[in-house]
Design an enzyme around this catalytic site. Sequence first.
Site, PDB file in Angstrom:
ATOM      1  N   LYS A   1      31.468  43.157  40.645  1.00 22.73           N
ATOM      2  CA  LYS A   1      32.283  42.730  39.601  1.00 22.73           C
ATOM      3  C   LYS A   1      33.112  41.705  39.875  1.00 22.73           C
ATOM      4  O   LYS A   1      33.284  41.169  41.177  1.00 22.73           O
ATOM      5  CB  LYS A   1      33.328  43.938  39.398  1.00 22.73           C
ATOM      6  CG  LYS A   1      34.149  44.680  40.617  1.00 22.73           C
ATOM      7  CD  LYS A   1      35.285  43.638  40.691  1.00 22.73           C
ATOM      8  CE  LYS A   1      36.129  44.034  41.949  1.00 22.73           C
ATOM      9  NZ  LYS A   1      36.991  43.158  42.539  1.00 22.73           N
TER      10      LYS A   1
ATOM     11  N   VAL B   1      29.645  41.238  51.531  1.00 27.55           N
ATOM     12  CA  VAL B   1      30.518  42.355  51.984  1.00 27.55           C
ATOM     13  C   VAL B   1      31.833  41.792  52.309  1.00 27.55           C
ATOM     14  O   VAL B   1      32.027  40.665  52.654  1.00 27.55           O
ATOM     15  CB  VAL B   1      29.796  42.795  53.348  1.00 27.55           C
ATOM     16  CG1 VAL B   1      30.839  43.939  54.021  1.00 27.55           C
ATOM     17  CG2 VAL B   1      28.331  43.227  53.033  1.00 27.55           C
ATOM     18  N   ALA B   2      32.928  42.566  51.992  1.00 28.80           N
ATOM     19  CA  ALA B   2      34.233  42.154  52.103  1.00 28.80           C
ATOM     20  C   ALA B   2      34.594  40.860  51.197  1.00 28.80           C
ATOM     21  O   ALA B   2      35.137  40.107  51.724  1.00 28.80           O
ATOM     22  CB  ALA B   2      34.936  42.245  53.578  1.00 28.80           C
ATOM     23  N   GLY B   3      34.074  40.921  50.088  1.00 27.49           N
ATOM     24  CA  GLY B   3      33.935  39.523  49.346  1.00 27.49           C
ATOM     25  C   GLY B   3      34.746  39.700  48.022  1.00 27.49           C
ATOM     26  O   GLY B   3      34.867  38.681  47.435  1.00 27.49           O
TER      27      GLY B   3
ATOM     28  N   MET C   1      34.221  41.758  45.599  1.00 31.46           N
ATOM     29  CA  MET C   1      33.506  41.844  44.483  1.00 31.46           C
ATOM     30  C   MET C   1      32.789  43.388  44.380  1.00 31.46           C
ATOM     31  O   MET C   1      31.934  43.680  43.846  1.00 31.46           O
ATOM     32  CB  MET C   1      31.826  40.927  44.562  1.00 31.46           C
ATOM     33  CG  MET C   1      32.183  39.531  44.369  1.00 31.46           C
ATOM     34  SD  MET C   1      30.935  38.302  44.190  1.00 31.46           S
ATOM     35  CE  MET C   1      30.506  38.760  42.515  1.00 31.46           C
ATOM     36  N   ALA C   2      33.716  44.007  45.382  1.00 30.98           N
ATOM     37  CA  ALA C   2      33.385  45.712  44.945  1.00 30.98           C
ATOM     38  C   ALA C   2      31.957  46.150  45.460  1.00 30.98           C
ATOM     39  O   ALA C   2      31.550  46.923  44.808  1.00 30.98           O
ATOM     40  CB  ALA C   2      33.728  46.133  43.611  1.00 30.98           C
TER      41      ALA C   2
ATOM     42  N   ASP D   1      37.885  51.189  42.673  1.00 33.32           N
ATOM     43  CA  ASP D   1      36.734  50.256  41.992  1.00 33.32           C
ATOM     44  C   ASP D   1      35.664  50.877  41.532  1.00 33.32           C
ATOM     45  O   ASP D   1      34.605  50.468  40.897  1.00 33.32           O
ATOM     46  CB  ASP D   1      36.725  48.889  42.573  1.00 33.32           C
ATOM     47  CG  ASP D   1      37.598  48.017  42.653  1.00 33.32           C
ATOM     48  OD1 ASP D   1      38.794  48.413  42.231  1.00 33.32           O
ATOM     49  OD2 ASP D   1      37.689  47.116  43.603  1.00 33.32           O
TER      50      ASP D   1
ATOM     51  N   GLY E   1      31.131  47.735  48.106  1.00 32.24           N
ATOM     52  CA  GLY E   1      31.226  49.197  48.888  1.00 32.24           C
ATOM     53  C   GLY E   1      31.389  50.012  47.808  1.00 32.24           C
ATOM     54  O   GLY E   1      30.888  50.982  47.746  1.00 32.24           O
ATOM     55  N   SER E   2      32.076  49.728  46.709  1.00 28.74           N
ATOM     56  CA  SER E   2      32.511  50.601  45.699  1.00 28.74           C
ATOM     57  C   SER E   2      30.973  50.643  44.867  1.00 28.74           C
ATOM     58  O   SER E   2      30.519  52.053  44.514  1.00 28.74           O
ATOM     59  CB  SER E   2      33.413  49.788  44.714  1.00 28.74           C
ATOM     60  OG  SER E   2      34.645  49.846  45.345  1.00 28.74           O
ATOM     61  N   ALA E   3      30.158  49.582  44.633  1.00 28.49           N
ATOM     62  CA  ALA E   3      28.860  49.790  44.147  1.00 28.49           C
ATOM     63  C   ALA E   3      28.031  50.817  44.791  1.00 28.49           C
ATOM     64  O   ALA E   3      27.444  51.370  44.164  1.00 28.49           O
ATOM     65  CB  ALA E   3      28.415  48.478  44.029  1.00 28.49           C
TER      66      ALA E   3
HETATM   67  P1  ATP Z   1      36.804  45.302  46.593  1.00 26.91           P
HETATM   68  O1  ATP Z   1      36.372  44.129  45.795  1.00 26.91           O
HETATM   69  O2  ATP Z   1      36.599  46.738  45.976  1.00 26.91           O
HETATM   70  O3  ATP Z   1      38.321  45.116  47.168  1.00 26.91           O
HETATM   71  P2  ATP Z   1      35.233  44.285  48.692  1.00 26.91           P
HETATM   72  O4  ATP Z   1      34.196  43.763  48.107  1.00 26.91           O
HETATM   73  O5  ATP Z   1      36.266  43.106  49.184  1.00 26.91           O
HETATM   74  O6  ATP Z   1      35.753  45.291  47.993  1.00 26.91           O
HETATM   75  P3  ATP Z   1      33.562  45.594  50.322  1.00 26.91           P
HETATM   76  O7  ATP Z   1      32.307  44.720  50.545  1.00 26.91           O
HETATM   77  O8  ATP Z   1      33.612  46.746  49.453  1.00 26.91           O
HETATM   78  O9  ATP Z   1      34.780  44.984  49.953  1.00 26.91           O
HETATM   79  O10 ATP Z   1      33.821  46.054  51.830  1.00 26.91           O
HETATM   80  C1  ATP Z   1      35.253  46.454  52.534  1.00 26.91           C
HETATM   81  C2  ATP Z   1      34.977  47.408  53.640  1.00 26.91           C
HETATM   82  O11 ATP Z   1      34.546  48.634  53.346  1.00 26.91           O
HETATM   83  C3  ATP Z   1      33.949  46.549  54.720  1.00 26.91           C
HETATM   84  O12 ATP Z   1      34.621  45.738  55.476  1.00 26.91           O
HETATM   85  C4  ATP Z   1      33.517  47.917  55.359  1.00 26.91           C
HETATM   86  O13 ATP Z   1      33.807  48.020  56.561  1.00 26.91           O
HETATM   87  C5  ATP Z   1      33.602  48.977  54.453  1.00 26.91           C
HETATM   88  N1  ATP Z   1      32.400  49.666  53.587  1.00 26.91           N
HETATM   89  C6  ATP Z   1      32.325  50.969  53.527  1.00 26.91           C
HETATM   90  N2  ATP Z   1      31.233  51.231  52.780  1.00 26.91           N
HETATM   91  C7  ATP Z   1      30.582  50.003  52.595  1.00 26.91           C
HETATM   92  C8  ATP Z   1      29.665  49.942  51.853  1.00 26.91           C
HETATM   93  N3  ATP Z   1      28.426  50.720  51.338  1.00 26.91           N
HETATM   94  N4  ATP Z   1      29.152  48.287  51.978  1.00 26.91           N
HETATM   95  C9  ATP Z   1      30.187  47.459  52.361  1.00 26.91           C
HETATM   96  N5  ATP Z   1      31.087  47.751  52.920  1.00 26.91           N
HETATM   97  C10 ATP Z   1      31.581  49.195  53.126  1.00 26.91           C
END
Ligand code: ATP
Length: 308
Positions: A13, A99-101, A103-104, A140, A106-108
């Site tokens: 997202k 990851v941790a970008g 773009m959700a 998310d 982990g939520s996906a």
């Molecule tokens: P958001 O946009 O929802 O704030 P994000 O995209 O910044 O999230 P994610 O990729 O969801 O961040 O990852 C955040 C943290 O969640 C990671 O550093 C990791 O430790 C943890 N995590 C737990 N499950 C997952 C997963 N399936 N994929 C990625 N990270 C995960």
Amino acid sequence: MTAAPVTVRVPAKVNVQLAVGGLRPDGFHDLANVFLAVGLYDEITATPSDRLRITVSGPDAHQVPLDESNLAARAALALAARHGVEPRVHLHIAKDIPVAGGMAGGSADGAGALLACDTLWDTGATRDELLAICAELGSDVPFSLVGGAALGRGRGELLEPLETGGVLHWVFAVADGGLSTPAVYRECDRLREAAGTGSSAADVPEPAPSGDLLRALRTGDPGALAAVLANDLQPAAISLRPSLAETLRAGSEGGALAALVSGSGPTCAFLAKDPEAAEGVAEALLRSATCRAVRVTSGPVPGATVLR
Ligand code: ATP
């Protein structure tokens, strides 16, 4: 007979509006969050196994936890507990969302694992039940299930689908390394305190969706949308990662209609007029060497979808 594997595809997202209220006594912030699902996907495959097991492939795989803190594992455990099923499943995540970008990703994976396990175990859960489990997993996660475009209120988990007109063309600049979402919220509070406005729910106006933004989404006019894209977390993300300002500038100079940090960052999002303009923005970003990778895509796209 062993059930056949189930694969679910789930989009990333971008927040076209992220209005952040003050810090609540429970530690959360009220949000007015306009989500748009875009065509970067993780695929989650659920296969019967002797125990719950997580594997991950993709360039960022080493950053993803393989234990029960993984949102995909938590989704499987939550569904199994509700339906009295043993969570004997191997979940493989083919990870393409940064990851941790912001773009959700982990939520996906949480939403994708939930739908994959629900299909594999044939639990008969209703859509509302799946959405309720998503909301327990994280703010998310419900949107990852639903996709399209939606307004999220509360912590972001109270969702209202939004009408959109036409396809919007996006370029994403993927940064080296992630940003912690809680750290970005803390920095947002700190910057508000430093500016003298205060950071509590009593100090900050209640976040509200922009009428102009909802109209621009409805008409699908990228120029009108570009003028009103807004992310209250952007100053905090740039404060923690000052180099993002250069990435945003490079994309704007490359012809983007608008540039903004995606959610809590550090991925930067660029809205383009059409697919050709998007390619131009991508080339400018690559030339600028201000990001690790560049992705060209579009949205809205559907939420979590069973592929087989
Ligand atoms: P958001 O946009 O929802 O704030 P994000 O995209 O910044 O999230 P994610 O990729 O969801 O961040 O990852 C955040 C943290 O969640 C990671 O550093 C990791 O430790 C943890 N995590 C737990 N499950 C997952 C997963 N399936 N994929 C990625 N990270 C995960």
